[in-house]
Write a protein that holds these residues in place. Structure first.
Motif, PDB file in Angstrom:
ATOM      1  N   LEU A  54       0.811  -1.215   0.000  1.00 15.97           N
ATOM      2  CA  LEU A  54       0.000   0.000   0.000  1.00 15.97           C
ATOM      3  C   LEU A  54       0.844   1.264   0.000  1.00 15.97           C
ATOM      4  O   LEU A  54       0.432   2.288  -0.539  1.00 15.97           O
ATOM      5  N   VAL A  55       2.035   1.201   0.576  1.00 14.89           N
ATOM      6  CA  VAL A  55       2.917   2.371   0.618  1.00 14.89           C
ATOM      7  C   VAL A  55       3.316   2.792  -0.792  1.00 14.89           C
ATOM      8  O   VAL A  55       3.374   3.975  -1.102  1.00 14.89           O
ATOM      9  N   THR A  56       3.581   1.820  -1.659  1.00 16.61           N
ATOM     10  CA  THR A  56       4.052   2.131  -3.010  1.00 16.61           C
ATOM     11  C   THR A  56       2.961   2.005  -4.068  1.00 16.61           C
ATOM     12  O   THR A  56       3.206   2.282  -5.233  1.00 16.61           O
ATOM     13  N   LEU A  57       1.765   1.603  -3.683  1.00 17.92           N
ATOM     14  CA  LEU A  57       0.702   1.313  -4.646  1.00 17.92           C
ATOM     15  C   LEU A  57       0.105   2.589  -5.238  1.00 17.92           C
ATOM     16  O   LEU A  57      -0.199   3.535  -4.524  1.00 17.92           O
ATOM     17  N   THR A  58      -0.016   2.592  -6.559  1.00 18.17           N
ATOM     18  CA  THR A  58      -0.700   3.673  -7.262  1.00 18.17           C
ATOM     19  C   THR A  58      -1.723   3.046  -8.202  1.00 18.17           C
ATOM     20  O   THR A  58      -1.577   1.899  -8.625  1.00 18.17           O
ATOM     21  N   ALA A  59      -2.748   3.800  -8.523  1.00 15.60           N
ATOM     22  CA  ALA A  59      -3.794   3.310  -9.423  1.00 15.60           C
ATOM     23  C   ALA A  59      -4.097   4.385 -10.459  1.00 15.60           C
ATOM     24  O   ALA A  59      -4.022   5.579 -10.183  1.00 15.60           O
ATOM     25  N   GLN A  79     -11.285  10.810 -19.709  1.00 15.59           N
ATOM     26  CA  GLN A  79     -10.244  11.820 -19.500  1.00 15.59           C
ATOM     27  C   GLN A  79     -10.505  12.609 -18.225  1.00 15.59           C
ATOM     28  O   GLN A  79      -9.603  13.221 -17.659  1.00 15.59           O
ATOM     29  N   ASN A  80     -11.766  12.601 -17.764  1.00 14.61           N
ATOM     30  CA  ASN A  80     -12.177  13.364 -16.591  1.00 14.61           C
ATOM     31  C   ASN A  80     -12.230  12.515 -15.322  1.00 14.61           C
ATOM     32  O   ASN A  80     -12.444  13.043 -14.244  1.00 14.61           O
ATOM     33  N   ILE A  81     -12.021  11.201 -15.432  1.00 15.85           N
ATOM     34  CA  ILE A  81     -12.119  10.323 -14.256  1.00 15.85           C
ATOM     35  C   ILE A  81     -10.822  10.392 -13.456  1.00 15.85           C
ATOM     36  O   ILE A  81      -9.734  10.219 -13.985  1.00 15.85           O
ATOM     37  N   LYS A  82     -10.978  10.654 -12.166  1.00 15.24           N
ATOM     38  CA  LYS A  82      -9.843  10.677 -11.249  1.00 15.24           C
ATOM     39  C   LYS A  82      -9.810   9.330 -10.521  1.00 15.24           C
ATOM     40  O   LYS A  82     -10.836   8.819 -10.088  1.00 15.24           O
ATOM     41  N   VAL A  83      -8.609   8.773 -10.396  1.00 13.59           N
ATOM     42  CA  VAL A  83      -8.426   7.476  -9.757  1.00 13.59           C
ATOM     43  C   VAL A  83      -7.480   7.658  -8.586  1.00 13.59           C
ATOM     44  O   VAL A  83      -6.432   8.293  -8.721  1.00 13.59           O
ATOM     45  N   GLY A  84      -7.852   7.112  -7.445  1.00 16.12           N
ATOM     46  CA  GLY A  84      -7.001   7.220  -6.271  1.00 16.12           C
ATOM     47  C   GLY A  84      -7.220   6.054  -5.323  1.00 16.12           C
ATOM     48  O   GLY A  84      -8.165   5.287  -5.466  1.00 16.12           O
ATOM     49  N   ILE A  85      -6.340   5.944  -4.360  1.00 24.66           N
ATOM     50  CA  ILE A  85      -6.429   4.903  -3.339  1.00 24.66           C
ATOM     51  C   ILE A  85      -6.929   5.566  -2.061  1.00 24.66           C
ATOM     52  O   ILE A  85      -6.437   6.621  -1.674  1.00 24.66           O
ATOM     53  N   SER A  86      -7.913   4.962  -1.425  1.00 29.16           N
ATOM     54  CA  SER A  86      -8.388   5.484  -0.148  1.00 29.16           C
ATOM     55  C   SER A  86      -8.699   4.333   0.793  1.00 29.16           C
ATOM     56  O   SER A  86      -8.855   3.191   0.367  1.00 29.16           O
ATOM     57  N   LYS A  87      -8.765   4.665   2.067  1.00 29.52           N
ATOM     58  CA  LYS A  87      -9.070   3.667   3.082  1.00 29.52           C
ATOM     59  C   LYS A  87     -10.419   4.014   3.690  1.00 29.52           C
ATOM     60  O   LYS A  87     -10.649   5.152   4.106  1.00 29.52           O
ATOM     61  N   LYS A  88     -11.317   3.041   3.713  1.00 29.23           N
ATOM     62  CA  LYS A  88     -12.649   3.244   4.271  1.00 29.23           C
ATOM     63  C   LYS A  88     -12.570   3.206   5.797  1.00 29.23           C
ATOM     64  O   LYS A  88     -11.579   2.714   6.352  1.00 29.23           O
ATOM     65  N   PRO A  89     -13.597   3.719   6.482  1.00 27.50           N
ATOM     66  CA  PRO A  89     -13.573   3.709   7.953  1.00 27.50           C
ATOM     67  C   PRO A  89     -13.392   2.308   8.554  1.00 27.50           C
ATOM     68  O   PRO A  89     -12.825   2.170   9.628  1.00 27.50           O
ATOM     69  N   ASN A  90     -13.835   1.274   7.838  1.00 24.80           N
ATOM     70  CA  ASN A  90     -13.681  -0.088   8.352  1.00 24.80           C
ATOM     71  C   ASN A  90     -12.281  -0.661   8.100  1.00 24.80           C
ATOM     72  O   ASN A  90     -12.025  -1.822   8.384  1.00 24.80           O
ATOM     73  N   GLY A  91     -11.380   0.138   7.515  1.00 22.18           N
ATOM     74  CA  GLY A  91     -10.004  -0.276   7.300  1.00 22.18           C
ATOM     75  C   GLY A  91      -9.724  -0.911   5.956  1.00 22.18           C
ATOM     76  O   GLY A  91      -8.581  -1.215   5.641  1.00 22.18           O
ATOM     77  N   ILE A  92     -10.740  -1.114   5.131  1.00 23.25           N
ATOM     78  CA  ILE A  92     -10.558  -1.717   3.812  1.00 23.25           C
ATOM     79  C   ILE A  92     -10.065  -0.660   2.833  1.00 23.25           C
ATOM     80  O   ILE A  92     -10.617   0.430   2.755  1.00 23.25           O
ATOM     81  N   SER A  93      -9.032  -0.995   2.076  1.00 23.56           N
ATOM     82  CA  SER A  93      -8.505  -0.093   1.064  1.00 23.56           C
ATOM     83  C   SER A  93      -9.237  -0.313  -0.253  1.00 23.56           C
ATOM     84  O   SER A  93      -9.553  -1.449  -0.605  1.00 23.56           O
ATOM     85  N   VAL A  94      -9.511   0.784  -0.958  1.00 25.75           N
ATOM     86  CA  VAL A  94     -10.236   0.717  -2.226  1.00 25.75           C
ATOM     87  C   VAL A  94      -9.590   1.647  -3.246  1.00 25.75           C
ATOM     88  O   VAL A  94      -8.898   2.599  -2.898  1.00 25.75           O
ATOM     89  N   VAL A  95      -9.845   1.335  -4.518  1.00 22.05           N
ATOM     90  CA  VAL A  95      -9.510   2.240  -5.606  1.00 22.05           C
ATOM     91  C   VAL A  95     -10.758   3.084  -5.826  1.00 22.05           C
ATOM     92  O   VAL A  95     -11.834   2.554  -6.102  1.00 22.05           O
ATOM     93  N   GLN A  96     -10.644   4.386  -5.672  1.00 20.13           N
ATOM     94  CA  GLN A  96     -11.770   5.311  -5.796  1.00 20.13           C
ATOM     95  C   GLN A  96     -11.785   5.896  -7.202  1.00 20.13           C
ATOM     96  O   GLN A  96     -10.767   6.387  -7.678  1.00 20.13           O
ATOM     97  N   LEU A  97     -12.945   5.838  -7.875  1.00 24.27           N
ATOM     98  CA  LEU A  97     -13.129   6.402  -9.212  1.00 24.27           C
ATOM     99  C   LEU A  97     -14.162   7.509  -9.114  1.00 24.27           C
ATOM    100  O   LEU A  97     -15.302   7.261  -8.722  1.00 24.27           O
ATOM    101  N   GLN A 113      -5.582   0.037 -13.736  1.00 22.49           N
ATOM    102  CA  GLN A 113      -4.248  -0.516 -13.537  1.00 22.49           C
ATOM    103  C   GLN A 113      -3.738  -0.088 -12.170  1.00 22.49           C
ATOM    104  O   GLN A 113      -3.807   1.077 -11.803  1.00 22.49           O
ATOM    105  N   VAL A 114      -3.252  -1.061 -11.405  1.00 22.27           N
ATOM    106  CA  VAL A 114      -2.577  -0.758 -10.141  1.00 22.27           C
ATOM    107  C   VAL A 114      -1.129  -1.219 -10.269  1.00 22.27           C
ATOM    108  O   VAL A 114      -0.840  -2.255 -10.863  1.00 22.27           O
ATOM    109  N   VAL A 115      -0.237  -0.415  -9.730  1.00 25.60           N
ATOM    110  CA  VAL A 115       1.197  -0.694  -9.790  1.00 25.60           C
ATOM    111  C   VAL A 115       1.744  -0.545  -8.378  1.00 25.60           C
ATOM    112  O   VAL A 115       1.404   0.413  -7.675  1.00 25.60           O
ATOM    113  N   TRP A 116       2.561  -1.500  -7.963  1.00 32.65           N
ATOM    114  CA  TRP A 116       3.227  -1.422  -6.676  1.00 32.65           C
ATOM    115  C   TRP A 116       4.665  -1.868  -6.867  1.00 32.65           C
ATOM    116  O   TRP A 116       5.058  -2.218  -7.973  1.00 32.65           O
TER     117      TRP A 116
END
Length: 159
Positions: A54-59, A79-97, A113-116
């Motif tokens: 998760l430290v090095t992960l990008t999406a 072209q307008n979609i933003k992609v990011g990594i976030s952590k939900k309150p329950n601790g689960i990590s997700v790719v946010q679109l 695409q996710v890269v770590w």
């Protein structure tokens, strides 16, 4: 003969222990929280991501070349979609679109695409956006079963 038995034992242990030494992030279920005519709000579960990954992960969304290689048309809205990594309150990590523009197509094929540090994973998803009167609290869209995983440690198929 003794060498042959030793070699067989070594190979058996090697193949048993490989799954213990190799971990890889996976992309899970897609959840769409927006409806047709609204800005995109969706997330994809990250599976088996270790804290180190998760430290090095990008999406991001795939490049034009990756879309072409998969035979997917890249819609202009992407072209307008933003992609990011976030952590939900329950601790689960997700790719946010997310997008700031409204989505007017009921179907949207995307390549995420996710890269770590130890590898990368690309997966195609088809988003189904229902009209607002059909949307409930969450709209689950199925993932298209066309995934490609490349890990530097070994070829994996984390699904």
């Amino acid at each position: 003969m003794n060498k042959l038995i030793n070699k067989q034992i070594f190979l058996a242990l090697f193949f048993v222990l490989i799954p213990l030494t190799v971990s890889a992030t996976g992309l899970g279920k897609l959840n769409v929280f927006s409806a047709l005519g609204e800005p995109l709000n969706a997330e994809i579960e990250l599976l088996s991501a270790t804290p180190e990954e998760l430290v090095t992960l990008t999406a991001n969304l795939g490049s034009e070349e990756q879309y072409a290689a998969q035979g997917i048309d890249k819609a202009a809205i992407q072209q307008n979609i933003k992609v990011g990594i976030s952590k939900k309150p329950n601790g689960i990590s997700v790719v946010q679109l997310t997008s700031s523009q409204v989505v007017t197509d009921p179907f949207l094929d995307i390549l995420v695409q996710v890269v770590w540090s130890d590898g990368q994973l690309s997966r195609e998803y088809t988003l189904l956006l229902d009209p607002p009167e059909y949307s409930g609290s969450t709209i689950n869209s199925p993932a298209v079963e066309a995934s490609q995983a490349v890990a530097k440690q070994s070829a994996l198929s984390p699904q």
